[in-house]
Design a protein around this motif. Structure first.
Motif, PDB file in Angstrom:
ATOM      1  N   LEU A 281     -11.665 -63.664 -44.868  1.00  0.00           N
ATOM      2  CA  LEU A 281     -12.609 -63.271 -46.002  1.00  0.00           C
ATOM      3  C   LEU A 281     -13.065 -61.796 -45.499  1.00  0.00           C
ATOM      4  O   LEU A 281     -13.593 -61.682 -44.592  1.00  0.00           O
ATOM      5  N   LEU A 282     -13.141 -60.915 -46.513  1.00  0.00           N
ATOM      6  CA  LEU A 282     -13.200 -59.501 -46.193  1.00  0.00           C
ATOM      7  C   LEU A 282     -14.806 -59.085 -46.926  1.00  0.00           C
ATOM      8  O   LEU A 282     -15.003 -59.842 -47.542  1.00  0.00           O
ATOM      9  N   LEU A 283     -15.420 -58.640 -45.895  1.00  0.00           N
ATOM     10  CA  LEU A 283     -16.820 -58.316 -45.995  1.00  0.00           C
ATOM     11  C   LEU A 283     -17.061 -57.049 -45.651  1.00  0.00           C
ATOM     12  O   LEU A 283     -16.882 -56.575 -44.289  1.00  0.00           O
ATOM     13  N   SER A 284     -17.732 -56.150 -46.409  1.00  0.00           N
ATOM     14  CA  SER A 284     -18.213 -54.762 -45.981  1.00  0.00           C
ATOM     15  C   SER A 284     -19.241 -54.749 -44.712  1.00  0.00           C
ATOM     16  O   SER A 284     -20.138 -55.608 -44.801  1.00  0.00           O
ATOM     17  N   ARG A 285     -19.169 -53.824 -43.974  1.00  0.00           N
ATOM     18  CA  ARG A 285     -20.075 -53.867 -42.704  1.00  0.00           C
ATOM     19  C   ARG A 285     -21.342 -53.654 -43.191  1.00  0.00           C
ATOM     20  O   ARG A 285     -22.519 -54.246 -42.619  1.00  0.00           O
ATOM     21  N   GLY A 286     -21.623 -52.929 -44.524  1.00  0.00           N
ATOM     22  CA  GLY A 286     -22.883 -52.532 -44.998  1.00  0.00           C
ATOM     23  C   GLY A 286     -23.510 -53.778 -45.445  1.00  0.00           C
ATOM     24  O   GLY A 286     -24.625 -53.921 -45.935  1.00  0.00           O
TER      25      GLY A 286
END
Length: 462
Positions: A168-173
Motif C-alpha cells: 500500500l503506497l503512502l506519502s511520507r508527508g
C-alpha cells in the motif's frame, strides 16, 4: 482495639442503609461497596486515631454517607459540560453535540424494536446500511456506502480487505499521528498491509508513486493533513492525479478525508474553503472515501466509507466487517442527521448553528457575563477581549472563527484553584497569559446566566 468492636456487622449496615435510601438496590451490589468502605476504615484505624471515638451509631452514619457518595459517583459519571475552551469539536468532551430533534426521533425508534436489517415489504433480512447509503447517494453522488464504528476501523477494514500481504503506497508527508498517540502506520500494519512509504516529508511527486508500483502493489492511500500543515518548500500530488495513476495500473485508490465535509456548498458558507469534501473526492475519481461522522457532519462517533459499489460489496464480505460495523443507535443517529442535509435544516445541527453565530451575538453573550460580574470588580480583574476559536477535532489546524472571551483574574483565588472550582460547576475553561479565559463561542445562550452565577458563587464562598 476496642474501636474494631464498634464496627457494625454487614447485616446491621445493610439494614440501616436500606431503611434510609437504598432499598431498591441489590444486596450483592451494596455488599461489594460496603466491603470497600469497611476495608478503608480498617486501614485508617491501623495507621491513625481518626475513628478512635466512634460508636456503633457513628460508624453506621459514616458508612451510610460514604455509600451514598459512592453510589452517586458511580451513577453520575457522564454529565453535561459547558464548553468555554473555544474549541468547537473538542475530542475530550465529545466532539460534535448531537441535535435535540435528532435524538428525540432516535429514542422513539431505538427504545423499541426497529427494522434495522428487516425489509418490511419483503418480510426478510436486508442490509443495515441501505438507508444511510441512499441518503449519501443523494447528497454526494456515491454509488454505495457502509457505516462503521470509527474512522480507524474504516482504514483497518479497507487495508485488510484489499492490501493484506500486499503493498500500500503512502506519502511520507501523510504518515500522521491522531489523538492519544495512535499513528496511522500502527493501524495499517495491523491490517496485514505492507505500507510502502514514498516521497519525502515535505515533497512528494507523482513519479514517487509511479516508480514504486509493482506486481505486489494493490492500493494507493491519500490521507488528509487535518491536524497539521506542511508549508514552505513543499509539494504533494493531487487526488485527481492519483486517481488517474491508479486506474492506469488497475489498483485501488483510497482517500481518508477524516473531517467529513459532505458537499461543496458548505465550503464558502461555513469557512471550509481549504477542506476537501466527499463530493470533491468522488468527482476526482477516488475509489473509496472514508471520514468520521462526529466532526463536521455533527453526528455521533462513527465512520462512513463511500465510493464504488463493487468495492463496498467486498468490504462487507470481509469477516472483520462484522467486528467493526455500526450498531443500531449509531446508524439511527447518523441517518437522522443526514436527513437534515436534504433540506435547509442545517441550522438544527448544533455544530452548524455554532458557526453561524454573528460577531454581535458572540459579543452580547460575553457582555452579559461581564455585566453580571460588574458588582464584584473589587474581588477580581475582569474584561472582554477578541479571540479566535478553533474547529478542533482533527478537522483543520488553520481554520479559526472570530469570537469573544471573558478574562478573569481573582485577587484572592489562585488561578488553578479557580479553574478547578469552575470544573466542579461543569464549566471547562482555559488559562492563558495569567488569566482564566472563557470563550463564549460554544456556551449556549441558556447557560450564560449559570456561568455568571457560578463565577459569583466561587468568589463569594472562597
Amino acid at each position: 482495639m476496642k474501636v474494631y468492636q464498634n464496627i457494625p456487622s454487614m447485616y446491621d449496615i445493610l439494614d440501616f442503609c436500606k431503611s434510609k435510601d437504598f432499598d431498591s438496590y441489590k444486596d450483592l451490589i451494596l455488599k461489594k461497596l460496603i466491603n470497600k468502605i469497611l476495608e478503608e476504615i480498617k486501614n485508617t484505624i491501623s495507621i491513625s486515631k481518626e475513628f478512635g471515638n466512634f460508636s456503633k451509631q457513628d460508624f453506621l452514619e459514616y458508612i451510610y454517607l460514604s455509600l451514598k457518595e459512592n453510589i452517586y459517583n458511580i451513577e453520575n459519571k457522564y454529565t453535561k459540560l459547558i464548553n468555554a475552551t473555544g474549541i468547537i469539536l473538542h475530542t475530550n468532551i465529545g466532539r460534535a453535540p448531537i441535535g435535540q430533534e435528532v435524538l428525540e426521533k432516535v429514542i422513539k425508534v431505538s427504545s423499541s424494536y426497529m427494522n434495522l436489517e428487516y425489509d418490511i415489504n419483503a418480510g426478510k433480512r436486508t442490509d443495515r446500511n441501505l438507508a444511510v447509503s441512499e441518503l449519501l447517494n443523494l447528497l454526494t453522488g456515491c454509488e454505495d456506502a457502509v457505516l462503521l464504528n470509527n474512522n480507524a476501523a474504516a482504514l483497518l477494514l479497507i487495508a485488510n480487505t484489499f492490501c493484506n500481504g500486499k503493498n500500500l503506497l503512502l506519502s511520507r508527508g501523510e504518515i500522521i499521528e491522531i489523538g492519544d498517540s495512535f499513528r496511522i502506520l500502527d493501524i495499517l500494519n495491523k491490517s496485514g498491509a505492507n505500507v510502502k512509504e514514498v516521497g519525502s516529508t515535505n515533497r512528494t511527486y507523482i513519479s514517487d508513486y509511479e516508480c514504486n508500483i509493482d506486481e505486489d502493489t494493490s492500493a494507493i492511500l491519500k490521507v488528509s493533513k487535518s491536524n497539521y500543515e506542511i508549508s514552505g518548500f513543499s509539494s504533494e500530488v493531487s487526488s485527481r492525479e492519483l486517481a488517474k495513476l491508479s486506474k492506469a495500473n488497475n489498483i485501488l485508490f483510497v482517500e481518508d478525508l477524516g473531517s467529513g465535509l459532505l458537499t461543496n456548498n458548505m465550503k464558502d458558507e461555513y469557512g471550509f474553503s481549504n477542506i476537501r469534501s466527499v463530493v470533491d473526492s468522488i468527482e476526482d475519481g477516488v475509489d473509496l472515501v472514508c471520514f468520521s461522522t462526529d466532526k463536521i457532519l455533527s453526528s455521533t462517533q462513527g465512520a462512513i466509507i463511500t465510493g464504488r459499489k463493487d468495492f463496498i460489496v467486498e468490504l462487507k464480505k470481509n469477516p472483520m466487517y462484522r467486528a467493526l460495523r455500526a450498531g443500531k443507535n449509531t446508524i439511527a443517529i447518523v441517518y437522522e442527521t443526514l436527513k437534515l442535509y436534504l433540506k435547509n435544516d442545517e441550522n438544527n445541527i448544533p455544530f452548524i448553528s455554532i458557526l453561524l453565530q454573528s460577531e454581535e451575538e458572540l459579543y452580547q453573550k460575553s457582555k452579559i457575563i461581564l455585566d453580571d460580574l460588574e458588582e464584584h470588580r473589587e474581588q477580581m480583574e475582569v474584561f472582554i477581549e477578541k479571540s479566535k476559536s478553533y474547529i478542533g477535532g482533527g478537522t483543520s489546524s488553520v481554520i479559526t472563527k472570530d469570537s469573544y472571551t471573558v478574562c478573569i483574574r481573582s485577587n484572592y483565588i489562585k488561578i488553578g484553584d479557580f479553574q478547578k472550582k469552575l470544573r466542579d460547576c461543569k464549566i471547562i475553561s482555559n488559562i492563558k497569559d495569567g488569566y482564566l479565559k472563557l470563550d463564549v463561542m460554544c456556551i449556549e445562550k441558556q447557560d450564560i446566566d449559570y456561568v455568571s452565577k457560578s463565577i459569583i458563587d466561587i468568589l463569594n464562598t472562597t
